[in-house]
Design a protein around this motif. Structure first.
Motif, mmCIF file in Angstrom:
data_model
loop_
_atom_site.group_PDB
_atom_site.id
_atom_site.type_symbol
_atom_site.label_atom_id
_atom_site.label_comp_id
_atom_site.label_asym_id
_atom_site.label_seq_id
_atom_site.Cartn_x
_atom_site.Cartn_y
_atom_site.Cartn_z
ATOM 1 N N ASN A 156 -1.002 11.227 3.841
ATOM 2 C CA ASN A 156 -0.551 10.920 2.423
ATOM 3 C C ASN A 156 -1.250 9.904 1.806
ATOM 4 O O ASN A 156 -1.312 8.732 2.429
ATOM 5 N N LEU A 157 -1.854 10.176 0.483
ATOM 6 C CA LEU A 157 -2.352 9.325 -0.354
ATOM 7 C C LEU A 157 -1.366 8.750 -1.380
ATOM 8 O O LEU A 157 -0.958 9.762 -2.441
ATOM 9 N N TYR A 158 -0.937 7.544 -1.468
ATOM 10 C CA TYR A 158 0.044 6.823 -2.426
ATOM 11 C C TYR A 158 -0.542 6.131 -3.370
ATOM 12 O O TYR A 158 -1.295 5.061 -2.926
ATOM 13 N N THR A 159 -0.683 6.437 -4.708
ATOM 14 C CA THR A 159 -1.168 5.384 -5.593
ATOM 15 C C THR A 159 -0.061 4.254 -5.635
ATOM 16 O O THR A 159 1.053 4.142 -5.796
ATOM 17 N N ALA A 188 16.707 10.708 -4.352
ATOM 18 C CA ALA A 188 16.005 11.171 -3.458
ATOM 19 C C ALA A 188 14.310 11.132 -3.497
ATOM 20 O O ALA A 188 13.635 11.270 -2.519
ATOM 21 N N THR A 189 13.840 11.223 -4.862
ATOM 22 C CA THR A 189 12.450 11.098 -5.107
ATOM 23 C C THR A 189 11.909 9.546 -5.011
ATOM 24 O O THR A 189 10.773 9.448 -4.919
ATOM 25 N N ALA A 190 12.897 8.617 -5.081
ATOM 26 C CA ALA A 190 12.646 7.396 -5.207
ATOM 27 C C ALA A 190 13.482 6.497 -4.234
ATOM 28 O O ALA A 190 14.601 6.245 -4.094
ATOM 29 N N ASP A 193 7.750 6.964 -4.308
ATOM 30 C CA ASP A 193 8.202 8.273 -5.084
ATOM 31 C C ASP A 193 7.297 9.550 -4.635
ATOM 32 O O ASP A 193 6.151 9.660 -4.824
ATOM 33 N N GLU A 194 7.903 10.404 -3.488
ATOM 34 C CA GLU A 194 7.308 11.447 -3.035
ATOM 35 C C GLU A 194 6.820 12.390 -3.911
ATOM 36 O O GLU A 194 5.709 13.053 -3.641
ATOM 37 N N SER A 195 7.637 12.547 -4.965
ATOM 38 C CA SER A 195 7.042 13.542 -5.985
ATOM 39 C C SER A 195 5.670 13.242 -6.905
ATOM 40 O O SER A 195 5.062 14.036 -7.238
ATOM 41 N N ALA A 196 5.639 11.843 -7.128
ATOM 42 C CA ALA A 196 4.568 11.301 -7.741
ATOM 43 C C ALA A 196 3.394 10.922 -6.909
ATOM 44 O O ALA A 196 2.429 10.575 -7.297
ATOM 45 N N LYS A 197 3.932 10.873 -5.606
ATOM 46 C CA LYS A 197 2.878 10.058 -4.429
ATOM 47 C C LYS A 197 2.720 8.865 -4.965
ATOM 48 O O LYS A 197 1.509 8.531 -5.122
ATOM 49 N N THR A 198 3.346 7.832 -5.333
ATOM 50 C CA THR A 198 3.248 6.375 -5.641
ATOM 51 C C THR A 198 4.103 5.506 -4.503
ATOM 52 O O THR A 198 5.073 5.947 -4.106
ATOM 53 N N LYS A 254 -7.934 4.316 -8.708
ATOM 54 C CA LYS A 254 -6.784 3.499 -8.606
ATOM 55 C C LYS A 254 -6.780 2.908 -7.076
ATOM 56 O O LYS A 254 -6.720 3.777 -6.476
ATOM 57 N N LEU A 255 -6.203 1.557 -6.864
ATOM 58 C CA LEU A 255 -5.833 1.182 -5.441
ATOM 59 C C LEU A 255 -4.819 2.028 -5.034
ATOM 60 O O LEU A 255 -3.968 2.471 -5.737
ATOM 61 N N ALA A 256 -4.911 2.346 -3.829
ATOM 62 C CA ALA A 256 -3.887 3.592 -3.127
ATOM 63 C C ALA A 256 -3.614 2.991 -1.635
ATOM 64 O O ALA A 256 -4.365 2.227 -0.837
#
Length: 108
Positions: free
Chosen positions: A67-70, A18-20, A92-97, A59-61
């Protein structure tokens, strides 16, 4: 006891799944230090994004809505700083990547 272990195993697998997950996101390539401040994509924005990413200050995002995803593989986004893009990849919603598989330019 065996039944309990099986249930715990299944639940832990579901949590990881669910997280990735694969996603299509649209947004602006920015960096983590200034984030939404660069969403206009002006020459000044692009210069700042490149400078911060090169110096390690940010870092590029991908700014997708609020939402800001790294970006975990920034080489896929290099050259698109300040551009509005659509990316396909794994988030990965929990890590925002986000790990980008494909990236394409879109009109603003």
């Amino acid at each position: 006891m065996k039944r309990m272990l099986i249930i715990l195993f299944v639940l832990s697998f579901a949590l990881v799944a669910a997280t990735a997950f694969a996603a299509d996101l649209s947004g602006v390539i920015t960096e983590t230090k200034c984030g939404a401040a660069h969403k206009a994509g002006t020459d000044k924005d692009i210069s700042c994004i490149k400078s911060c990413a090169k110096s390690g200050a940010g870092k590029l995002a991908l700014l997708a809505g609020d939402n800001l995803y790294t970006i975990t593989n920034p080489e896929k986004a290099t050259g698109h700083e300040g551009h509005t893009v659509k990316v396909s990849g794994k988030t990965d919603e929990s890590a925002k990547t986000v790990t980008i598989d494909t990236l394409e330019m879109v009109a603003k």
